[in-house]
Design a protein around this motif. Sequence first.
Motif, PDB file in Angstrom:
ATOM      1  N   SER A 145       0.846  -1.177   0.095  1.00 61.86           N
ATOM      2  CA  SER A 145      -0.050  -0.003  -0.001  1.00 61.86           C
ATOM      3  C   SER A 145       1.003   1.102  -0.099  1.00 61.86           C
ATOM      4  CB  SER A 145      -0.847  -0.028   1.277  1.00 61.86           C
ATOM      5  OG  SER A 145      -0.162  -0.025   2.520  1.00 61.86           O
ATOM      6  N   ILE A 146       1.962   1.406  -0.804  1.00 61.16           N
ATOM      7  CA  ILE A 146       2.842   2.399  -0.846  1.00 61.16           C
ATOM      8  C   ILE A 146       2.268   3.493  -1.266  1.00 61.16           C
ATOM      9  CG2 ILE A 146       4.102   1.654  -2.783  1.00 61.16           C
ATOM     10  CD1 ILE A 146       6.540   2.636  -1.711  1.00 61.16           C
ATOM     11  N   SER A 147       2.566   4.615  -0.912  1.00 64.41           N
ATOM     12  CA  SER A 147       1.959   5.762  -1.274  1.00 64.41           C
ATOM     13  C   SER A 147       3.128   6.835  -1.926  1.00 64.41           C
ATOM     14  CB  SER A 147       1.098   6.515  -0.360  1.00 64.41           C
ATOM     15  OG  SER A 147       2.122   7.199   0.465  1.00 64.41           O
ATOM     16  N   ALA A 148       2.551   7.863  -2.668  1.00 65.08           N
ATOM     17  CA  ALA A 148       3.395   8.869  -3.401  1.00 65.08           C
ATOM     18  C   ALA A 148       4.236   9.460  -2.338  1.00 65.08           C
ATOM     19  CB  ALA A 148       2.650   9.814  -4.238  1.00 65.08           C
ATOM     20  N   THR A 149       3.651   9.662  -1.225  1.00 65.42           N
ATOM     21  CA  THR A 149       4.399  10.388  -0.233  1.00 65.42           C
ATOM     22  C   THR A 149       5.497   9.544   0.475  1.00 65.42           C
ATOM     23  OG1 THR A 149       2.316  11.593   0.694  1.00 65.42           O
ATOM     24  CG2 THR A 149       4.120  11.342   2.179  1.00 65.42           C
ATOM     25  N   ASP A 150       5.332   8.166   0.499  1.00 72.68           N
ATOM     26  CA  ASP A 150       6.278   7.406   1.057  1.00 72.68           C
ATOM     27  C   ASP A 150       7.459   7.230  -0.105  1.00 72.68           C
ATOM     28  OD1 ASP A 150       4.966   6.210   3.341  1.00 72.68           O
ATOM     29  OD2 ASP A 150       3.802   4.919   1.992  1.00 72.68           O
ATOM     30  N   LEU A 151       7.026   7.268  -1.252  1.00 75.23           N
ATOM     31  CA  LEU A 151       8.074   7.202  -2.268  1.00 75.23           C
ATOM     32  C   LEU A 151       8.926   8.438  -2.338  1.00 75.23           C
ATOM     33  CD1 LEU A 151       9.579   5.732  -4.669  1.00 75.23           C
ATOM     34  CD2 LEU A 151       7.804   6.816  -6.274  1.00 75.23           C
ATOM     35  N   ALA A 152       8.317   9.604  -2.050  1.00 71.60           N
ATOM     36  CA  ALA A 152       8.867  10.943  -2.194  1.00 71.60           C
ATOM     37  C   ALA A 152       9.775  11.016  -1.074  1.00 71.60           C
ATOM     38  CB  ALA A 152       7.876  12.142  -2.101  1.00 71.60           C
TER      39      ALA A 152
END
Length: 208
Positions: A145-152
Motif C-alpha cells: 500500500s505504498i503511497s506517493a508520499t512514501d516514495l517521495a
Amino acid sequence: MTTMSLLDVILLFSVMSLLALVPSASVALVVTRSSTAGFPHGAAVAAGIVLGDLVFVCLAVLGLAVMAEAMGGFFVVVKYLAGAYLIWFGLSLLRAKRPTLAGTRDRSTSSLTVSFFSGLILTLGDIKAIFFYASLFPAFVDLSSISATDLASIVVITLLAVGGVKVGYAYAGVRVASLAGGRGAGRGAKVAAGGLMIGVGAYLVAKA
C-alpha cells in the motif's frame, strides 16, 4: 497517506548514511576526483552516484510494490528472506577487511560532465545494489500500500543520506586525500553499519 513512521524514517536514514560512509569504490572515486581535480569534480561524481542510487531505489520500490500486490500473503516469505539477507550482509561487513584506495589516483582534470557520468556509470554497474535495496525497503514501508508520499520520502532520504555523505567525502578529499582510507574510520564505519544492518534484518523478520 504515508505508511512510514518517524522511527522508520530515522532508521532508514541512519542505515543509508552509515553504508554510504563505508569505504568503497564509489568513495575512492569521489575522494580521488576531489583531491586531484578539485571539489567541484568530487561533488559531480557524488551527484552521479546519487542519481544511480535513485534509479535503483525507484526500481526496487516500484517493483516490490507490484510483487506485493500480486503475491499477497506469500510476500511475507519474501520479507523473511530479505531479513535473512540483511543479517548476512551485516555479518559480512563486520568480517570484511579494509579496502584500499591505492592505485585509484587519477591526475586528469577532465570536465565536470565526465566526473558526473563516471559516478553514475560506477553505480549503475553495481547491479547487486538493486537487490540490496529490494531487501532494505520492506523493513520500513508497507509495499502493498505504498503511497506517493512514501516514495517521495525515500527519495529525499536517499538524496540527504547518500548525497550528504558523498559530498562530505569530496570536501574531505580536498583537505586530506587519505581520509577515506583511514584504518580507524573505515573499520568503525563497517562495524557500525554491520551492526545496524543486523538489527534492521531482525526488525524486518519480527515485523513480517
